[in-house]
Design a protein around this motif. Structure first.
Motif, PDB file in Angstrom:
ATOM      1  N   LEU A  43      41.198  50.519  38.840  1.00  0.00           N
ATOM      2  CA  LEU A  43      42.004  49.524  38.130  1.00  0.00           C
ATOM      3  C   LEU A  43      41.955  49.718  36.613  1.00  0.00           C
ATOM      4  CD1 LEU A  43      41.009  46.340  40.194  1.00  0.00           C
ATOM      5  CD2 LEU A  43      43.206  47.541  40.259  1.00  0.00           C
ATOM      6  N   GLY A  44      40.820  50.222  36.121  1.00  0.00           N
ATOM      7  CA  GLY A  44      40.700  50.420  34.676  1.00  0.00           C
ATOM      8  C   GLY A  44      40.179  49.198  33.947  1.00  0.00           C
ATOM      9  N   PHE A  45      39.603  48.239  34.655  1.00  0.00           N
ATOM     10  CA  PHE A  45      38.979  47.085  34.004  1.00  0.00           C
ATOM     11  C   PHE A  45      37.875  46.537  34.904  1.00  0.00           C
ATOM     12  CE2 PHE A  45      42.901  45.486  36.039  1.00  0.00           C
ATOM     13  CZ  PHE A  45      42.371  44.589  36.954  1.00  0.00           C
ATOM     14  N   ALA A  46      36.954  45.792  34.272  1.00  0.00           N
ATOM     15  CA  ALA A  46      35.817  45.217  35.012  1.00  0.00           C
ATOM     16  C   ALA A  46      36.265  43.977  35.771  1.00  0.00           C
ATOM     17  CB  ALA A  46      34.690  44.873  34.051  1.00  0.00           C
ATOM     18  N   LEU A  47      35.873  43.927  37.039  1.00  0.00           N
ATOM     19  CA  LEU A  47      36.189  42.758  37.860  1.00  0.00           C
ATOM     20  C   LEU A  47      35.120  41.683  37.731  1.00  0.00           C
ATOM     21  CD1 LEU A  47      37.346  44.697  41.043  1.00  0.00           C
ATOM     22  CD2 LEU A  47      38.810  43.286  39.577  1.00  0.00           C
ATOM     23  N   PHE A  48      33.858  42.109  37.528  1.00  0.00           N
ATOM     24  CA  PHE A  48      32.736  41.180  37.479  1.00  0.00           C
ATOM     25  C   PHE A  48      31.795  41.556  36.342  1.00  0.00           C
ATOM     26  CE2 PHE A  48      34.044  41.550  41.923  1.00  0.00           C
ATOM     27  CZ  PHE A  48      34.231  40.226  42.281  1.00  0.00           C
ATOM     28  N   ARG A  49      31.033  40.587  35.884  1.00  0.00           N
ATOM     29  CA  ARG A  49      29.874  40.861  35.036  1.00  0.00           C
ATOM     30  C   ARG A  49      28.627  40.460  35.818  1.00  0.00           C
ATOM     31  NH1 ARG A  49      27.964  36.269  32.435  1.00  0.00           N
ATOM     32  NH2 ARG A  49      29.375  34.466  32.439  1.00  0.00           N
ATOM     33  N   ILE A  56      29.767  37.524  38.496  1.00  0.00           N
ATOM     34  CA  ILE A  56      30.647  36.488  37.953  1.00  0.00           C
ATOM     35  C   ILE A  56      31.969  37.133  37.555  1.00  0.00           C
ATOM     36  CG2 ILE A  56      30.947  34.749  36.146  1.00  0.00           C
ATOM     37  CD1 ILE A  56      27.841  34.660  35.993  1.00  0.00           C
ATOM     38  N   PRO A  57      33.087  36.655  38.103  1.00  0.00           N
ATOM     39  CA  PRO A  57      34.373  37.292  37.791  1.00  0.00           C
ATOM     40  C   PRO A  57      34.681  37.231  36.297  1.00  0.00           C
ATOM     41  CG  PRO A  57      34.584  35.807  39.671  1.00  0.00           C
ATOM     42  CD  PRO A  57      33.231  35.553  39.062  1.00  0.00           C
ATOM     43  N   THR A  58      35.180  38.344  35.760  1.00  0.00           N
ATOM     44  CA  THR A  58      35.714  38.336  34.404  1.00  0.00           C
ATOM     45  C   THR A  58      37.053  37.597  34.408  1.00  0.00           C
ATOM     46  OG1 THR A  58      36.905  40.412  34.747  1.00  0.00           O
ATOM     47  CG2 THR A  58      34.636  40.570  33.931  1.00  0.00           C
ATOM     48  N   ARG A  59      37.598  37.365  33.232  1.00  0.00           N
ATOM     49  CA  ARG A  59      38.882  36.661  33.163  1.00  0.00           C
ATOM     50  C   ARG A  59      39.955  37.428  33.936  1.00  0.00           C
ATOM     51  NH1 ARG A  59      43.257  37.292  30.210  1.00  0.00           N
ATOM     52  NH2 ARG A  59      42.241  38.839  28.872  1.00  0.00           N
ATOM     53  N   VAL A  60      40.053  38.749  33.671  1.00  0.00           N
ATOM     54  CA  VAL A  60      41.062  39.540  34.378  1.00  0.00           C
ATOM     55  C   VAL A  60      40.687  39.709  35.840  1.00  0.00           C
ATOM     56  CG1 VAL A  60      41.962  40.745  32.372  1.00  0.00           C
ATOM     57  CG2 VAL A  60      39.979  41.680  33.578  1.00  0.00           C
ATOM     58  N   GLY A  61      39.378  39.760  36.121  1.00  0.00           N
ATOM     59  CA  GLY A  61      38.942  39.857  37.510  1.00  0.00           C
ATOM     60  C   GLY A  61      39.325  38.638  38.312  1.00  0.00           C
ATOM     61  N   ARG A  62      39.207  37.464  37.687  1.00  0.00           N
ATOM     62  CA  ARG A  62      39.589  36.219  38.376  1.00  0.00           C
ATOM     63  C   ARG A  62      41.093  36.212  38.652  1.00  0.00           C
ATOM     64  NH1 ARG A  62      37.803  33.190  34.843  1.00  0.00           N
ATOM     65  NH2 ARG A  62      35.703  32.943  35.723  1.00  0.00           N
ATOM     66  N   PHE A  64      43.027  38.837  38.965  1.00  0.00           N
ATOM     67  CA  PHE A  64      43.328  39.833  40.001  1.00  0.00           C
ATOM     68  C   PHE A  64      42.919  39.326  41.376  1.00  0.00           C
ATOM     69  CE2 PHE A  64      42.472  43.746  42.424  1.00  0.00           C
ATOM     70  CZ  PHE A  64      43.714  44.355  42.310  1.00  0.00           C
ATOM     71  N   ALA A  65      41.778  38.642  41.459  1.00  0.00           N
ATOM     72  CA  ALA A  65      41.315  38.099  42.741  1.00  0.00           C
ATOM     73  C   ALA A  65      42.290  37.064  43.288  1.00  0.00           C
ATOM     74  CB  ALA A  65      39.926  37.488  42.582  1.00  0.00           C
ATOM     75  N   LEU A  66      42.904  36.285  42.411  1.00  0.00           N
ATOM     76  CA  LEU A  66      43.913  35.315  42.867  1.00  0.00           C
ATOM     77  C   LEU A  66      45.111  36.025  43.477  1.00  0.00           C
ATOM     78  CD1 LEU A  66      43.854  32.718  39.935  1.00  0.00           C
ATOM     79  CD2 LEU A  66      43.067  32.364  42.289  1.00  0.00           C
ATOM     80  N   GLU A  67      45.538  37.150  42.867  1.00  0.00           N
ATOM     81  CA  GLU A  67      46.641  37.926  43.435  1.00  0.00           C
ATOM     82  C   GLU A  67      46.239  38.545  44.766  1.00  0.00           C
ATOM     83  OE1 GLU A  67      49.991  38.472  42.483  1.00  0.00           O
ATOM     84  OE2 GLU A  67      49.344  36.617  41.524  1.00  0.00           O
ATOM     85  N   VAL A  68      44.988  39.007  44.868  1.00  0.00           N
ATOM     86  CA  VAL A  68      44.507  39.551  46.139  1.00  0.00           C
ATOM     87  C   VAL A  68      44.533  38.478  47.222  1.00  0.00           C
ATOM     88  CG1 VAL A  68      42.449  40.431  47.328  1.00  0.00           C
ATOM     89  CG2 VAL A  68      43.125  41.383  45.096  1.00  0.00           C
ATOM     90  N   GLU A  69      44.139  37.275  46.865  1.00  0.00           N
ATOM     91  CA  GLU A  69      44.171  36.178  47.843  1.00  0.00           C
ATOM     92  C   GLU A  69      45.598  35.914  48.306  1.00  0.00           C
ATOM     93  OE1 GLU A  69      42.483  33.731  50.435  1.00  0.00           O
ATOM     94  OE2 GLU A  69      41.364  34.944  48.974  1.00  0.00           O
ATOM     95  N   ARG A  70      46.550  36.009  47.382  1.00  0.00           N
ATOM     96  CA  ARG A  70      47.950  35.820  47.753  1.00  0.00           C
ATOM     97  C   ARG A  70      48.398  36.902  48.727  1.00  0.00           C
ATOM     98  NH1 ARG A  70      52.586  37.911  46.594  1.00  0.00           N
ATOM     99  NH2 ARG A  70      51.695  39.346  45.047  1.00  0.00           N
ATOM    100  N   VAL A  71      47.966  38.150  48.474  1.00  0.00           N
ATOM    101  CA  VAL A  71      48.319  39.255  49.377  1.00  0.00           C
ATOM    102  C   VAL A  71      47.781  38.998  50.777  1.00  0.00           C
ATOM    103  CG1 VAL A  71      47.856  41.695  49.883  1.00  0.00           C
ATOM    104  CG2 VAL A  71      48.533  41.004  47.575  1.00  0.00           C
ATOM    105  N   PHE A  72      46.549  38.518  50.871  1.00  0.00           N
ATOM    106  CA  PHE A  72      45.972  38.288  52.194  1.00  0.00           C
ATOM    107  C   PHE A  72      46.621  37.102  52.900  1.00  0.00           C
ATOM    108  CE2 PHE A  72      42.689  41.237  50.892  1.00  0.00           C
ATOM    109  CZ  PHE A  72      42.434  41.905  52.084  1.00  0.00           C
TER     110      PHE A  72
END
Length: 302
Positions: A43-49, A56-62, A64-72
């Motif tokens: 992805l080119g960015f950190a998902l968690f710290r 703990i999800p980073t801002r962009v990780g959070r 992205f995770a919301l979009e992943v939840e939408r996909v599922f």
């Protein structure tokens, strides 16, 4: 990027740690860690710290995770669709229609269709012509009923009906005494209009500008039924499709008046590329029959 990696991300985001995701997925913690590192590299960015064993999800990780939840959720919906298709013998028809047809035209069409095709599951969505064209282009719908004109190049088009626009006037309103209502009549009057996603609104606004009229818009809505209800409640004069006015003619709280100059809405069914089969043919046949009924009741107009 694959679904397995996204499932790992989903489990980590829900559990808050590699250990929790490991228990949920029955996968070794080292495999969880490796998958997250590989996904972050892709992805080119950190998902968690990392913080004392917690992820703990980073801002962009959070985000992205919301979009992943939408996909599922969509994936889960596909499983539901597959089960429904198995139960219905595998036939399904996806439709998109404008809200103005939802009150009488569509239910009558559905009555005709369902009686002849009881085995077919129908998925119905509502939206303006632009939404219908987008759904056809992305193969998210099989048949879209559109208010023309739109660019329908490459689509099979079945003309249906032309519908005039009318005013629903609260009984007792001064304009109820007029035989017809013009744009100038609505200057500074409280009105209820279709919202700006629909071509009808653009036509009405053009007529208001030409007449130098500035209506007091109290409500904007995508639903003709809501507009009619607002007129019934005395909120304002609703400018709607004639299709929404049928029930209003029997309502003592309202009078129906022609809007002049007449604004016609031309409706047609657009069939998606490569969409064929008995269900499609049957639904088009039902649409045509309902349209013919409407024209007869309208005295053959348009």
């Amino acid at each position: 990027m694959n679904l397995r990696a996204l499932r790992v991300l989903r489990a980590v985001a829900a559990g808050g740690s590699q250990a929790a995701a490991s228990r949920t997925l029955n996968v070794a913690p080292s495999a969880i860690s490796r998958t997250i590192v590989e996904l972050e590299a892709e992805l080119g960015f950190a998902l968690f710290r990392r913080d004392k064993g917690r992820l703990i999800p980073t801002r962009v990780g959070r985000a992205f995770a919301l979009e992943v939840e939408r996909v599922f959720r969509e994936v889960d919906r596909l499983a539901d669709t597959a089960r429904a298709l198995r139960a219905a013998g595998g036939d399904r028809l996806r439709l998109l229609v404008p809200p103005s047809l939802s009150h009488r035209f569509l239910p009558e069409t559905l009555r005709r269709f369902v009686s002849a095709h009881p085995e077919t599951r129908l998925d119905i969505d509502y939206g303006p012509a632009a939404a219908g064209m987008a759904a056809l282009a992305q193969s998210r719908t099989d048949i879209a009923v559109l208010a023309l004109p739109v660019d329908t190049a490459g689509l099979e088009i079945v003309p249906l009906i032309d519908v005039e626009t009318v005013c629903l006037v609260p009984a007792g309103h001064a304009l109820a005494a007029k035989a017809a209502i013009s744009p100038a009549d609505l200057d500074r009057q409280q009105v209820v209009l279709i919202d700006r996603r629909f071509a009808l609104r653009e036509k009405l606004e053009d007529l208001f500008r030409r007449a130098g009229a500035v209506p007091d818009i109290r409500v904007e809505t995508s639903s003709g039924a809501t507009a009619a209800g607002c007129a019934q409640a005395g909120i304002g004069i609703a400018v709607v499709s004639r299709l929404m006015a049928g029930h209003a003619e029997e309502d003592p709280r309202l009078v129906v008046r022609p809007f002049r100059p007449t604004v016609w809405r031309k409706y047609a069914a657009a069939i998606g590329p490569g969409v064929k089969g008995p269900a499609v043919e049957g639904f088009v046949k039902a649409l045509k029959a309902t349209a013919a009924d409407y024209r007869r009741k309208a005295g053959g107009k348009r």
